[in-house]
Design an enzyme around this catalytic site. Structure first.
Site, PDB file in Angstrom:
ATOM      1  N   LYS A  54     -40.306  14.413   1.215  1.00  0.00           N
ATOM      2  CA  LYS A  54     -41.911  14.334   0.465  1.00  0.00           C
ATOM      3  C   LYS A  54     -42.171  12.536   0.321  1.00  0.00           C
ATOM      4  O   LYS A  54     -43.060  12.126   0.568  1.00  0.00           O
ATOM      5  CB  LYS A  54     -42.148  15.574  -0.472  1.00  0.00           C
ATOM      6  CG  LYS A  54     -42.947  16.348  -0.203  1.00  0.00           C
ATOM      7  CD  LYS A  54     -42.303  17.906  -1.322  1.00  0.00           C
ATOM      8  CE  LYS A  54     -43.094  18.998  -0.658  1.00  0.00           C
ATOM      9  NZ  LYS A  54     -42.636  20.348  -1.778  1.00  0.00           N
ATOM     10  N   GLN A  98     -42.006  20.272  -8.284  1.00  0.00           N
ATOM     11  CA  GLN A  98     -40.942  21.149  -6.572  1.00  0.00           C
ATOM     12  C   GLN A  98     -40.283  22.877  -7.932  1.00  0.00           C
ATOM     13  O   GLN A  98     -39.871  22.705  -9.184  1.00  0.00           O
ATOM     14  CB  GLN A  98     -39.725  20.802  -6.507  1.00  0.00           C
ATOM     15  CG  GLN A  98     -39.586  21.357  -5.483  1.00  0.00           C
ATOM     16  CD  GLN A  98     -40.331  21.853  -3.695  1.00  0.00           C
ATOM     17  OE1 GLN A  98     -40.481  20.401  -3.873  1.00  0.00           O
ATOM     18  NE2 GLN A  98     -40.280  22.664  -3.270  1.00  0.00           N
ATOM     19  N   ASP A 121     -51.132  20.135  -5.049  1.00  0.00           N
ATOM     20  CA  ASP A 121     -50.118  20.965  -4.701  1.00  0.00           C
ATOM     21  C   ASP A 121     -51.035  22.363  -4.164  1.00  0.00           C
ATOM     22  O   ASP A 121     -51.021  23.235  -4.124  1.00  0.00           O
ATOM     23  CB  ASP A 121     -48.880  20.904  -5.258  1.00  0.00           C
ATOM     24  CG  ASP A 121     -48.122  21.761  -4.339  1.00  0.00           C
ATOM     25  OD1 ASP A 121     -47.640  21.496  -2.861  1.00  0.00           O
ATOM     26  OD2 ASP A 121     -46.645  21.684  -5.300  1.00  0.00           O
TER      27      ASP A 121
END
Ligand code: NDP
Length: 295
Positions: A54, A98, A121
């Site tokens: 990412k 994450q 996200d």
């Protein structure tokens, strides 16, 4: 009949070019570069590799990335206080924590602490709640299901009134994918590990999204002729002929399904490349949103 292949690599590349052009336009207009903060807790190799990918992609598109790593022993308070710092940092437009977090951490509380405007996200309960409500729009949508919708759109298949079947009801893929399909006026059936006659349900699907994590579970004779088949599954199976000793397969038996479907995503090279491309697009959108608020 042989299905048309939905090339996730090419579609994600096109999206990346568009995203990079938007970053370029922002900087030309004198705006700061969009910024993405990543929070990695612990030393899971897969999580390290996802965060690395990412950050690498962000750099390629001209997005600033700020990497934060905490030990696996980090406390709930330490993680939440880092998130709050990032919420207050004007250079940061998107915050990515994450998952999975270590077992002693309440991940819902952590996700809740992320400012909804930086929730690139799309996992904040408010964004998910809005996704589930009629007439309300989330600021951000979870990246994998967003990528699934984008891929279906590329086929030109109408959503309205289509029978869509989603295999899997997880928070990160199955359920948000189903909610997105409902928002687009599809008639949606969600299946899970307790569902009966999966093959019969799938055979009704004009659009089939498989996200169960079971290698090649969906067989060719489960597919309605001409259907759009989106395979989210990413399963490593032993392959002695491969250098690494394994290969990646989806939840759909590609060789069988491609003979029946109208459109199909391969694994790898289908949904996988879309997830990070959507994350980058969300980060740029968050930066555009922040710039508009300041203007
Ligand atoms: P989860 O394990 O969280 O969820 C799996 C879902 O599938 C659950 O709802 C489960 O039902 C259901 N399920 C499991 N076994 C069966 C079965 N035999 N029949 C019917 N339903 C079943 O997985 P995720 O949603 O996180 O991921 C799904 C797949 O997608 C995985 O292969 C994962 O690696 C992949 N993935 C790929 C991404 C990408 O970018 N390409 C991103 C995220 C995931 P129940 O709820 O009853 O337990």
């Amino acid at each position: 009949m042989s299905a048309q292949i939905i090339d996730g690599n090419a579609i994600a590349e096109k999206l990346r070019v568009e995203t990079a052009a938007e970053v370029e336009a922002m900087t030309r207009a004198g705006l700061p570069r969009p910024g993405l903060a990543t929070v990695l807790v612990g030393e899971r190799k897969d999580s390290q590799s996802y965060v690395g990918m990412k950050r690498k992609r962000a750099g390629e598109l001209g997005i600033e990335s700020f990497g934060h790593t905490l030990p696996a022993s980090a406390s709930q308070e330490e993680i939440e206080s880092l998130v709050k710092e990032l919420n207050a940092d004007a250079r940061v437009n998107g915050i990515l924590v994450q998952l999975p977090l270590p077992d002693h951490i309440d991940d819902e509380k952590v996700l809740n602490a992320i400012s909804i405007e930086k929730d690139v996200d799309g996992f904040h309960p408010l964004n998910i709640g809005r996704l589930a409500q009629k007439g309300r729009e989330p600021l951000f949508v979870p990246c994998t299901p967003d990528g699934v919708m984008y891929l279906i759109e590329q086929t030109g298949t109408p959503f309205k009134g289509a029978n869509a079947v989603v295999l899997g009801r997880s928070n990160i893929v199955g359920m948000p994918a189903a909610l997105l399909l409902v928002k687009r006026d599809a008639t949606v059936t969600i299946c899970h590990s307790r569902s009966k006659d999966l093959a019969g349900v799938c055979r009704q699907a004009d659009i089939l999204v498989a996200a169960v994590g079971r290698p090649e579970m969906v067989r060719g004779n489960w597919i309605k002729p001409g259907a759009v088949v989106i395979d989210v599954g990413t399963n490593a199976v032993p392959d002695p002929t491969a250098k690494k000793g394994y290969k990646w397969v989806g939840d759909v038996c590609f060789e069988e399904a491609k003979e029946v479907a109208g459109w199909i995503t391969p694994v790898p090279g289908g949904v996988g490349p879309m997830t990070i491309a959507m994350l980058m697009r969300n980060t740029v959108r968050a930066a555009q949103y922040a710039a508009k608020k300041l203007a």
